[in-house]
Design a protein around this motif. Sequence first.
Motif, mmCIF file in Angstrom:
data_model
loop_
_atom_site.group_PDB
_atom_site.id
_atom_site.type_symbol
_atom_site.label_atom_id
_atom_site.label_comp_id
_atom_site.label_asym_id
_atom_site.label_seq_id
_atom_site.Cartn_x
_atom_site.Cartn_y
_atom_site.Cartn_z
ATOM 1 N N GLU A 270 4.872 -17.297 -5.199
ATOM 2 C CA GLU A 270 4.801 -17.321 -6.657
ATOM 3 C C GLU A 270 6.152 -17.602 -7.314
ATOM 4 O O GLU A 270 6.229 -17.779 -8.529
ATOM 5 N N LEU A 271 7.235 -17.611 -6.530
ATOM 6 C CA LEU A 271 8.567 -17.842 -7.066
ATOM 7 C C LEU A 271 8.968 -19.300 -6.893
ATOM 8 O O LEU A 271 8.750 -19.890 -5.832
ATOM 9 N N ASP A 272 9.567 -19.867 -7.935
ATOM 10 C CA ASP A 272 10.128 -21.205 -7.794
ATOM 11 C C ASP A 272 11.339 -21.185 -6.862
ATOM 12 O O ASP A 272 11.550 -22.104 -6.072
ATOM 13 N N ILE A 273 12.134 -20.149 -6.985
ATOM 14 C CA ILE A 273 13.315 -19.954 -6.143
ATOM 15 C C ILE A 273 13.300 -18.504 -5.679
ATOM 16 O O ILE A 273 13.233 -17.590 -6.500
ATOM 17 N N VAL A 274 13.329 -18.287 -4.383
ATOM 18 C CA VAL A 274 13.345 -16.928 -3.852
ATOM 19 C C VAL A 274 14.772 -16.395 -3.905
ATOM 20 O O VAL A 274 15.720 -17.062 -3.478
ATOM 21 N N SER A 275 14.915 -15.201 -4.449
ATOM 22 C CA SER A 275 16.235 -14.563 -4.494
ATOM 23 C C SER A 275 16.121 -13.133 -4.002
ATOM 24 O O SER A 275 15.034 -12.542 -3.989
ATOM 25 N N ASN A 276 17.253 -12.572 -3.612
ATOM 26 C CA ASN A 276 17.239 -11.255 -2.985
ATOM 27 C C ASN A 276 18.472 -10.453 -3.373
ATOM 28 O O ASN A 276 19.541 -11.011 -3.645
ATOM 29 N N ASP A 277 18.314 -9.127 -3.410
ATOM 30 C CA ASP A 277 19.428 -8.199 -3.542
ATOM 31 C C ASP A 277 19.615 -7.500 -2.205
ATOM 32 O O ASP A 277 18.631 -7.082 -1.579
ATOM 33 N N HIS A 278 20.855 -7.347 -1.784
ATOM 34 C CA HIS A 278 21.109 -6.688 -0.506
ATOM 35 C C HIS A 278 22.355 -5.822 -0.593
ATOM 36 O O HIS A 278 23.422 -6.294 -0.984
ATOM 37 N N TYR A 279 22.196 -4.562 -0.202
ATOM 38 C CA TYR A 279 23.314 -3.624 -0.210
ATOM 39 C C TYR A 279 23.427 -2.943 1.152
ATOM 40 O O TYR A 279 22.425 -2.729 1.839
ATOM 41 N N LEU A 280 24.648 -2.604 1.523
ATOM 42 C CA LEU A 280 24.911 -1.997 2.821
ATOM 43 C C LEU A 280 24.778 -0.477 2.753
ATOM 44 O O LEU A 280 25.005 0.144 1.721
ATOM 45 N N ARG A 281 24.432 0.116 3.901
ATOM 46 C CA ARG A 281 24.474 1.567 4.045
ATOM 47 C C ARG A 281 25.855 1.973 4.546
ATOM 48 O O ARG A 281 26.333 1.453 5.555
ATOM 49 N N SER A 282 26.452 2.933 3.886
ATOM 50 C CA SER A 282 27.763 3.410 4.338
ATOM 51 C C SER A 282 27.687 4.010 5.736
ATOM 52 O O SER A 282 28.694 4.042 6.463
ATOM 53 N N THR A 283 26.518 4.514 6.137
ATOM 54 C CA THR A 283 26.377 5.170 7.434
ATOM 55 C C THR A 283 26.019 4.205 8.556
ATOM 56 O O THR A 283 25.879 4.627 9.704
ATOM 57 N N ASP A 284 25.862 2.931 8.248
ATOM 58 C CA ASP A 284 25.459 1.949 9.264
ATOM 59 C C ASP A 284 26.700 1.367 9.921
ATOM 60 O O ASP A 284 27.464 0.631 9.290
ATOM 61 N N PRO A 285 26.921 1.651 11.222
ATOM 62 C CA PRO A 285 28.122 1.120 11.875
ATOM 63 C C PRO A 285 28.027 -0.365 12.191
ATOM 64 O O PRO A 285 29.034 -0.981 12.567
ATOM 65 N N GLU A 286 26.831 -0.945 12.078
ATOM 66 C CA GLU A 286 26.637 -2.367 12.354
ATOM 67 C C GLU A 286 25.919 -3.027 11.180
ATOM 68 O O GLU A 286 24.880 -3.667 11.328
ATOM 69 N N SER A 287 26.496 -2.893 10.012
ATOM 70 C CA SER A 287 25.851 -3.423 8.812
ATOM 71 C C SER A 287 25.735 -4.939 8.848
ATOM 72 O O SER A 287 24.881 -5.521 8.169
ATOM 73 N N GLU A 288 26.567 -5.599 9.656
ATOM 74 C CA GLU A 288 26.462 -7.050 9.770
ATOM 75 C C GLU A 288 25.108 -7.468 10.352
ATOM 76 O O GLU A 288 24.599 -8.543 10.040
ATOM 77 N N ILE A 289 24.511 -6.601 11.181
ATOM 78 C CA ILE A 289 23.186 -6.906 11.728
ATOM 79 C C ILE A 289 22.133 -6.772 10.641
ATOM 80 O O ILE A 289 21.190 -7.575 10.565
ATOM 81 N N ASP A 290 22.281 -5.784 9.776
ATOM 82 C CA ASP A 290 21.342 -5.625 8.669
ATOM 83 C C ASP A 290 21.405 -6.827 7.728
ATOM 84 O O ASP A 290 20.375 -7.304 7.251
ATOM 85 N N ILE A 291 22.614 -7.335 7.464
ATOM 86 C CA ILE A 291 22.758 -8.535 6.631
ATOM 87 C C ILE A 291 22.025 -9.709 7.267
ATOM 88 O O ILE A 291 21.287 -10.446 6.599
ATOM 89 N N ALA A 292 22.208 -9.877 8.571
ATOM 90 C CA ALA A 292 21.593 -11.019 9.260
ATOM 91 C C ALA A 292 20.074 -10.901 9.263
ATOM 92 O O ALA A 292 19.364 -11.878 8.978
ATOM 93 N N LEU A 293 19.564 -9.711 9.579
ATOM 94 C CA LEU A 293 18.118 -9.523 9.604
ATOM 95 C C LEU A 293 17.526 -9.790 8.227
ATOM 96 O O LEU A 293 16.529 -10.512 8.086
#
Length: 669
Positions: A270-293
């Motif tokens: 339903e979106l012309d352009i898909v957009s997303n918000d993404h924030y890191l967890r301070s307790t996540d030691p591998e937040s780069e994996i969460d960004i990638a996923l």
Amino acid sequence: MTTARRLRLPGIAYGGDYNPEQWPEEVWAEDVRLMREAGVNMVSVNIFSWALLEPREGEFDFSRLDRILALLHEHGIAADLATPTAAPPAWFFRKHPQALPVDRDGRQLSYGSRQTFCPSSPAYREAALRIARALGERYGDHPAVVMWHIHNEYGCHNAECYCDTSAQAFRRWLRERYGDLDTLNDAWGTTFWSQWYYDWDEIIPPRTTGAVPNPTHRLDWRRFCSDELLSLYTAERDLLRELAPQIPATTNFMVNFSFEALDYWRWAPELDIVSNDHYLRSTDPESEIDIALSGDLVRSLAGGPWLLMEHSTGAVNWQPVNRAKTPGELRRNALAHVARGADGIAYFQWRAAKAGAEQWHSAMLPHAGTDSQIWRDVVQLGADLGALAEVRGSTTAARVAVVWDWNAHWAVEAESQPSGELRFVDLVRDWYRPLWQAGVAVDFVRPDADLSGYGLVLAPSLYLVDDAGAANLTGFAERGGTLAVGFHSGAVDANCHVRLGGYPGAFREALGVRTDELFPLLPGESLTLSDGGTASLWSERVALAGAETVTSYTSGPLTGVPAVTRHSYGEGVAWYLATRPDPATLAALLARICEEAGVQPVVAGVPTGVEVVRRTGADAEYLFLIDHAGSGAEVPAEGVELLTGKDVSGWVTVPPGGAAVVREPRNRP
């Protein structure tokens, strides 16, 4: 980006939420000057300005917004213009108190923050469409406006409202879904606990009750809530599309660790352009994996490039402890999103607020001003994104698909499961992590997606699957693909009814196994495996029905019972992981599965901790290399390193904690 309505903006979009109404007007000139210095080319405006635009019902004052848009256009900065419908003003609730949401315990919530409305309220819908229409009529042909930003983070605080108005809307939704009460009663299994319904008006939302709620009732409620919010989005979108058909529309998803309320497979088309918000967890030691996923999932939802509408330059304000980012992390985070398909990078927000609920949230221009590390990083990132302008529109190809389904997510975390320790996102991330570490490209798919382009399909957690989805996945293996399925998958159908005859239900035949009893493990409990590894969280008594044992248990009540199996099925292969192996064991197992399926990493031999992604354009390919380990790397490549402009012949150097993006010819060897 899903339709012909494209963002009329060259290069990669860069900016953030801009809230000039929070500042004296003399600050605005400094804002646009600094935006130009930082390379900002688009900002989102008007997101929370309803009370200023409509001080009284039906009376509008656009004078401030007129000046803001004129100033942005004068300085060559595009506007992503929001409808401010995420935060109705106080006067609205004084006039329409019935529009306030009610929680599961029957308490009506008050206004005084944001998202404090019932999604089913007719008064809210009428008011939201009134202000959206006024904005569309006034700014539909404004030269600064390049995109509609409809609402903000739908469902962030009010995904569910349990009021009587919502109950009426829920009944309407159920009538459309089931047609008659006999069909609903059968789908919900209402003969259990005397829950049979004889009248539609007897059905209420799954409010707090004395015992466990009906799982199908609860699941349909989650589906309804997602659809009800979607209907608000499409109503505003359709109105704006009528008034300004040339301007694309978006709303910002929240595909990250903490949000599960909406079925984005239903929303994305339903979106012309898909957009997303993404924030890191301070307790996540591998937040780069969460960004990638998250990035891979959003790219898969979009079917191509997408926009990062919000993330943070540093600390957020809503976690128990809000940590600043480490040196270089701002840049690595942003470039990782671009690598995963983002054609725009934006932050909350441009200028850090000095008052209000988010005054301690970081921004592009922090409280310390331009004499700050964040500002220097923001300016550097602007230059980086300028150097990467040609990457826009390129795509990513993957041979591995990971099945992700919000219905399965909701269902597996419902009450009265065999284990209350099951977390859908954690189980998916368990399997995603070794693929990320190995540099294997991944798409996410619905169970019923077209799988013809993949060699390997992984279903780490698919507790609920409908017949069509199950047939699609098993048919993929039967036609020659490799399918790997995680424990407690295929157990129930679309109505949360257990598939009888033994587990794993819908996948028994394809997997060549049959389980007659489940043995979930207690927190902290583990079992040893015949391959030298350990297993936790889950086990089950698996009997072979054509499959071969790959790994078995060597401790506990299931000693000697298969824990991992492999089955030749049709022209393909189907694997079953009936437990949760430790990370090293799971990584080795997935490496074997990938090798057998002919899946290769993007670049072989890259050091651990260096993220590797390739985007493919019409005339070139773009190899992204991001060092999260801090050790640097030498990676084979040929072409031009875009961030420095240097030629690359044989090897490219990735600085410690840094990044490199190499433009490679399409006809590389």
